[in-house]
Design a protein around this motif. Structure first.
Motif, short mmCIF file in Angstrom:
data_model
loop_
_atom_site.label_atom_id
_atom_site.label_comp_id
_atom_site.label_asym_id
_atom_site.label_seq_id
_atom_site.Cartn_x
_atom_site.Cartn_y
_atom_site.Cartn_z
N LYS A 20 0.84 -1.20 0.00
CA LYS A 20 0.00 0.00 0.00
C LYS A 20 0.87 1.24 0.00
O LYS A 20 1.90 1.30 0.68
N ALA A 35 -5.92 -2.98 -5.76
CA ALA A 35 -7.18 -2.73 -5.08
C ALA A 35 -7.05 -1.58 -4.09
O ALA A 35 -8.03 -0.89 -3.79
N ASN A 36 -5.84 -1.34 -3.58
CA ASN A 36 -5.62 -0.28 -2.60
C ASN A 36 -5.48 1.11 -3.21
O ASN A 36 -5.46 2.10 -2.49
N SER A 59 -6.54 4.48 -5.46
CA SER A 59 -7.76 5.22 -5.76
C SER A 59 -8.12 5.06 -7.24
O SER A 59 -7.26 4.76 -8.07
N CYS A 60 -9.38 5.31 -7.56
CA CYS A 60 -9.82 5.22 -8.95
C CYS A 60 -9.12 6.27 -9.81
O CYS A 60 -8.67 5.98 -10.92
N THR A 61 -9.02 7.51 -9.31
CA THR A 61 -8.34 8.54 -10.10
C THR A 61 -6.85 8.23 -10.26
O THR A 61 -6.26 8.55 -11.29
N LYS A 70 -5.64 5.23 -10.56
CA LYS A 70 -5.58 4.22 -11.63
C LYS A 70 -5.74 4.86 -13.00
O LYS A 70 -5.09 4.47 -13.97
N ASP A 86 -13.36 -2.55 -9.49
CA ASP A 86 -13.34 -2.90 -8.07
C ASP A 86 -14.06 -1.84 -7.25
O ASP A 86 -14.70 -0.93 -7.79
N SER A 89 -13.04 0.67 -5.50
CA SER A 89 -12.62 2.07 -5.65
C SER A 89 -13.33 2.72 -6.84
O SER A 89 -13.65 3.92 -6.80
N ARG A 91 -16.92 3.48 -5.79
CA ARG A 91 -16.96 4.67 -4.96
C ARG A 91 -16.86 5.93 -5.81
O ARG A 91 -17.58 6.92 -5.59
N TYR A 92 -15.96 5.90 -6.79
CA TYR A 92 -15.77 7.07 -7.65
C TYR A 92 -17.03 7.36 -8.46
O TYR A 92 -17.46 8.52 -8.56
N GLU A 112 -7.60 14.66 -6.27
CA GLU A 112 -6.60 14.06 -5.39
C GLU A 112 -5.23 14.70 -5.58
O GLU A 112 -4.56 15.08 -4.62
#
Length: 258
Positions: free
Chosen positions: A17, A53-54, A56-58, A60, A80, A82, A85-86, A177
């Motif tokens: 992480k 998986a740990n 954030s979507c942004t 990625k 996944d 994240s 959530r996004y 972010e």
């Protein structure tokens, strides 16, 4: 009859992480160091593992956007939590609901990730627990240097140590972010009544990012530190900035950009 090249598959297994000032962007900067600017040519790069998986979507999104720096055909992460959530946080719950109905088909199979060497042409493993912030360049995006080593490297190579411009943002590399992290440093400078020695500019990645960062006071912090706020567009990612000298006779200079 047309022939289409079947792309190779490169798997990037992420463990651990991120912590401290290491950001998702450092993942692709490290991948660029490993694969070089040509290493992803003709290949699909797939990121997976607990470390993926740990993220954030942004984060990625930034990693996949910068896959161009290694010549990748495309870059992917499996769907996944994240991403859900996004989608919900950006008023797209209907898309999240639809994705959840088929989520097992929006990522790789468990047996692939359990034995990646059997399914990928090449597998790279990066431990996010030990990944450090990186600066890549100059001249090529695969010349990676951990931040603590840049001064010595610049001195050794006679690169100017004075940074003339700092460019933050552009398209995918200026999410809420990203800008919130940068603004926290700017706020510390304001609190200590420091003045910037270099000029710097901010490019919000989209109108949504510009609106939300202005609404929440993030852009105001940059403006208080005398930053220039540019358009919601690309530019800083390729080092576009104001060069006032004759380009043919311009002196060497150092800038840093995202």
């Amino acid at each position: 009859l047309r022939e289409f090249q079947f792309p190779k598959l490169i798997g990037v297994k992420l463990t651990g992480k991120l912590s401290g000032w290491t950001a998702p962007k450092d993942v692709i900067l490290k991948v660029a160091e490993i694969l070089t600017v040509k290493g992803g040519t003709g290949a699909i790069v797939e990121y997976f593992g607990d470390g993926a998986a740990n993220l954030s979507c942004t984060g990625k999104g930034t990693i996949c956007n910068m896959g161009a720096e290694i010549g990748a055909t495309t870059s992917t992460f499996g769907y996944d939590a994240s991403m859900e959530r996004y989608l919900r946080a950006t008023d797209r719950s209907d898309i999240a609901d639809a994705a959840n109905e088929v989520k097992e088909y929006l990522t790789g199979d468990d047996e692939v990730y359990a034995n990646p060497e059997q399914y990928f042409d090449q597998v790279i493993e990066i431990n996010l627990d030990t990944l450090m912030p990186h600066l890549n360049g100059p001249f090529t995006p695969d010349l990676a240097t951990e931040v603590g080593s840049m001064n010595a490297k610049a001195t050794e190579n006679d690169w100017p140590l004075k940074v003339e411009w700092g460019l933050i943002g552009s398209c995918t590399n200026s999410s809420y972010e990203d800008l919130s992290r940068a603004s926290s440093i700017a706020q510390q400078a304001i609190d200590k009544k420091l003045k910037t020695k270099a000029e710097f500019g901010i490019n919000p990645g989209s109108e949504k990012v510009r609106y939300t960062t202005e609404r929440d006071g993030i852009l105001g912090i940059f403006e208080e530190l005398d930053a220039k706020i540019f358009t919601n567009a690309c530019g800083p990612c390729i080092g576009q900035w104001a060069r006032y000298e004759d380009p043919k006779n311009a002196p060497k200079n150092s800038i840093i950009h995202s």
